[in-house]
Design an enzyme around this catalytic site. Structure first.
Site, PDB file in Angstrom:
ATOM      1  N   SER A   7      59.188  66.572  45.756  1.00 22.23           N
ATOM      2  CA  SER A   7      57.932  66.163  45.105  1.00 22.23           C
ATOM      3  C   SER A   7      57.362  66.968  43.802  1.00 22.23           C
ATOM      4  CB  SER A   7      56.523  65.949  45.878  1.00 22.23           C
ATOM      5  OG  SER A   7      55.530  65.652  44.846  1.00 22.23           O
ATOM      6  N   HIS A  32      60.389  62.538  44.070  1.00 27.37           N
ATOM      7  CA  HIS A  32      59.034  61.822  44.398  1.00 27.37           C
ATOM      8  C   HIS A  32      58.012  62.241  43.391  1.00 27.37           C
ATOM      9  CE1 HIS A  32      56.516  60.277  47.614  1.00 27.37           C
ATOM     10  NE2 HIS A  32      55.448  61.282  46.934  1.00 27.37           N
ATOM     11  N   ASP A  34      53.906  61.857  42.487  1.00 31.86           N
ATOM     12  CA  ASP A  34      52.879  61.577  42.606  1.00 31.86           C
ATOM     13  C   ASP A  34      51.860  61.252  41.803  1.00 31.86           C
ATOM     14  OD1 ASP A  34      52.940  61.986  45.788  1.00 31.86           O
ATOM     15  OD2 ASP A  34      53.488  64.009  45.234  1.00 31.86           O
ATOM     16  N   MET A  36      48.008  60.195  40.611  1.00 36.19           N
ATOM     17  CA  MET A  36      46.787  60.368  41.412  1.00 36.19           C
ATOM     18  C   MET A  36      45.754  60.125  40.171  1.00 36.19           C
ATOM     19  SD  MET A  36      46.889  63.903  43.632  1.00 36.19           S
ATOM     20  CE  MET A  36      48.437  63.990  44.671  1.00 36.19           C
ATOM     21  N   HIS A  65      54.998  57.321  44.224  1.00 35.39           N
ATOM     22  CA  HIS A  65      53.716  56.978  45.069  1.00 35.39           C
ATOM     23  C   HIS A  65      52.582  57.129  44.306  1.00 35.39           C
ATOM     24  CE1 HIS A  65      51.584  59.465  48.492  1.00 35.39           C
ATOM     25  NE2 HIS A  65      51.123  58.236  48.353  1.00 35.39           N
ATOM     26  N   MET A  67      48.896  56.872  44.138  1.00 37.35           N
ATOM     27  CA  MET A  67      47.437  56.945  44.887  1.00 37.35           C
ATOM     28  C   MET A  67      46.577  56.816  43.700  1.00 37.35           C
ATOM     29  SD  MET A  67      48.705  60.690  46.577  1.00 37.35           S
ATOM     30  CE  MET A  67      50.027  60.667  45.415  1.00 37.35           C
ATOM     31  N   MET A 136      51.434  59.141  55.455  1.00 37.95           N
ATOM     32  CA  MET A 136      51.031  60.361  54.833  1.00 37.95           C
ATOM     33  C   MET A 136      50.798  61.406  55.924  1.00 37.95           C
ATOM     34  SD  MET A 136      50.648  60.303  51.728  1.00 37.95           S
ATOM     35  CE  MET A 136      50.258  62.059  51.540  1.00 37.95           C
ATOM     36  N   GLY A 141      46.033  63.844  47.903  1.00 37.42           N
ATOM     37  CA  GLY A 141      45.479  64.388  46.795  1.00 37.42           C
ATOM     38  C   GLY A 141      45.875  65.760  46.396  1.00 37.42           C
ATOM     39  N   PHE A 142      46.468  66.671  47.342  1.00 39.50           N
ATOM     40  CA  PHE A 142      46.793  67.905  46.892  1.00 39.50           C
ATOM     41  C   PHE A 142      48.390  68.343  47.897  1.00 39.50           C
ATOM     42  CE2 PHE A 142      42.445  67.199  46.969  1.00 39.50           C
ATOM     43  CZ  PHE A 142      41.933  67.973  45.571  1.00 39.50           C
ATOM     44  N   GLY A 143      48.999  69.260  47.099  1.00 40.16           N
ATOM     45  CA  GLY A 143      50.375  69.727  47.654  1.00 40.16           C
ATOM     46  C   GLY A 143      49.741  70.906  48.443  1.00 40.16           C
ATOM     47  N   ASP A 174      55.332  62.334  54.232  1.00 42.14           N
ATOM     48  CA  ASP A 174      54.914  62.876  52.801  1.00 42.14           C
ATOM     49  C   ASP A 174      53.727  63.928  53.250  1.00 42.14           C
ATOM     50  OD1 ASP A 174      54.211  63.735  50.376  1.00 42.14           O
ATOM     51  OD2 ASP A 174      53.668  61.686  49.620  1.00 42.14           O
ATOM     52  N   GLY A 175      53.987  65.360  53.210  1.00 43.18           N
ATOM     53  CA  GLY A 175      53.084  66.262  53.309  1.00 43.18           C
ATOM     54  C   GLY A 175      53.173  67.192  54.229  1.00 43.18           C
ATOM     55  N   GLY A 176      53.277  68.542  53.734  1.00 45.15           N
ATOM     56  CA  GLY A 176      53.287  69.779  54.737  1.00 45.15           C
ATOM     57  C   GLY A 176      54.660  69.727  55.478  1.00 45.15           C
ATOM     58  N   GLY A 196      57.174  69.183  48.548  1.00 44.78           N
ATOM     59  CA  GLY A 196      56.933  69.690  47.523  1.00 44.78           C
ATOM     60  C   GLY A 196      56.916  71.153  47.614  1.00 44.78           C
TER      61      GLY A 196
HETATM   62  C1  DX5 Z   1      49.978  64.563  48.372  1.00 47.00           C
HETATM   63  C2  DX5 Z   1      51.253  64.105  47.822  1.00 47.00           C
HETATM   64  C3  DX5 Z   1      52.216  64.832  48.367  1.00 47.00           C
HETATM   65  C4  DX5 Z   1      52.501  66.305  47.978  1.00 47.00           C
HETATM   66  C5  DX5 Z   1      53.218  66.826  49.101  1.00 47.00           C
HETATM   67  O1  DX5 Z   1      48.952  63.795  47.968  1.00 47.00           O
HETATM   68  O2  DX5 Z   1      51.486  62.742  48.069  1.00 47.00           O
HETATM   69  O3  DX5 Z   1      53.615  64.161  47.713  1.00 47.00           O
HETATM   70  O4  DX5 Z   1      53.246  66.571  46.782  1.00 47.00           O
HETATM   71  O5  DX5 Z   1      53.388  68.218  48.835  1.00 47.00           O
HETATM   72  P1  DX5 Z   1      53.615  69.439  49.776  1.00 47.00           P
HETATM   73  O6  DX5 Z   1      55.043  68.970  50.375  1.00 47.00           O
HETATM   74  O7  DX5 Z   1      53.141  70.582  49.403  1.00 47.00           O
HETATM   75  O8  DX5 Z   1      52.658  68.952  51.130  1.00 47.00           O
HETATM   76 ZN    ZN Z   2      53.419  61.632  47.621  1.00 47.32          ZN
END
Ligand code: DX5
Ligand code: ZN
Length: 215
Positions: A7, A32, A34, A36, A65, A67, A136, A141-143, A174-176, A196
């Site tokens: 990402s 990927h 993102d 927003m 993606h 959002m 998700m 909203g945030f990485g 996606d996420g963490g 990401g």
């Molecule tokens: C969050 C995004 C993700 C984000 C993942 O809203 O959709 O794609 O970039 O980031 P990481 O891998 O750092 O959790």
């Molecule tokens: Zn994403």
């Protein structure tokens, strides 16, 4: 399948071109992206011109993606900008079936994303229309957020639905994502890992991508 989509939300925007080149030279399967809007999620990232610029140098397909609210207004624009897969949120689409047809009519892949609280059974009547489902594993909203463990259960339940219906729908999470979580996700039937901060904050992003594919 064991596919990886770095990402670029976690990329260095001062040197975005370098980070795309890194992805080009890596074993990554997608980029990927993102998007927003500050309405559907409490953050604003980047939009169509940035995706166009990424597409002009990327050798990997763009996994976009969205959002955003009212994604149907911008599907054509994201297609023109170079998206190969467009994901819309279940929670943002009262007329989900129509939006999915809109994406598919452009000849690209259509995908639906579920927020952490949205159960997979809500996809029962639309699953056969989808190329991919994005789960998700953090609140969007945030990485850099912590992975929500319940995602393993959702991934297994979704995989079961897909197999029962004899479909080949891909599952993306996606996420963490990190090595530990990624291994368990593949074991739960997930096909594509989005990563990401784990990729871009690592000492050797190219190697991290390669290792994510070999879990
Ligand atoms: C969050 C995004 C993700 C984000 C993942 O809203 O959709 O794609 O970039 O980031 P990481 O891998 O750092 O959790
Ligand atoms: Zn994403």
């Amino acid at each position: 399948m064991k596919l990886v989509a770095p990402s670029i939300l976690a990329a260095n925007f001062n040197k975005l071109g370098d980070d795309i080149e890194m992805i080009n030279s890596s074993e990554a399967d997608f980029v990927h992206c993102d998007v927003m809007d500050g309405v559907f999620v409490p953050n604003i990232s980047f939009g169509i011109p940035v995706i166009q610029a990424v597409n002009s140098i990327s050798t990997k397909p763009l996994d976009v993606h969205l959002m955003i609210v009212n994604p149907e207004k911008y599907i054509e624009d994201f297609y023109q900008a170079g998206a190969s897969i467009i994901t819309v949120h279940y929670e943002a689409c009262p007329h989900l079936h129509r939006v999915i047809q809109q994406i598919k009519n452009l000849g690209i892949k259509a995908s639906v994303c579920l927020n952490p609280h949205t159960p997979v059974f809500l996809l029962e009547e639309i699953l056969s229309e989808l190329d991919m489902v994005l789960l998700m594993s953090v609140n969007p909203g945030f990485g850099g957020q912590r992975f929500i463990e319940n995602t393993f259960r959702k991934a297994s339940a979704l995989k079961e639905m897909i197999l029962q219906k004899n479909l080949s729908t891909l599952i993306e999470v996606d996420g963490g994502v990190n090595f530990e979580v990624g291994k368990k996700l593949y074991d739960s039937g997930v096909d594509i890992l989005v990563a990401g901060s784990f990729v871009f904050n690592s000492a050797n992003p190219t190697e991290t991508i390669a290792k994510l594919k070999q879990l």
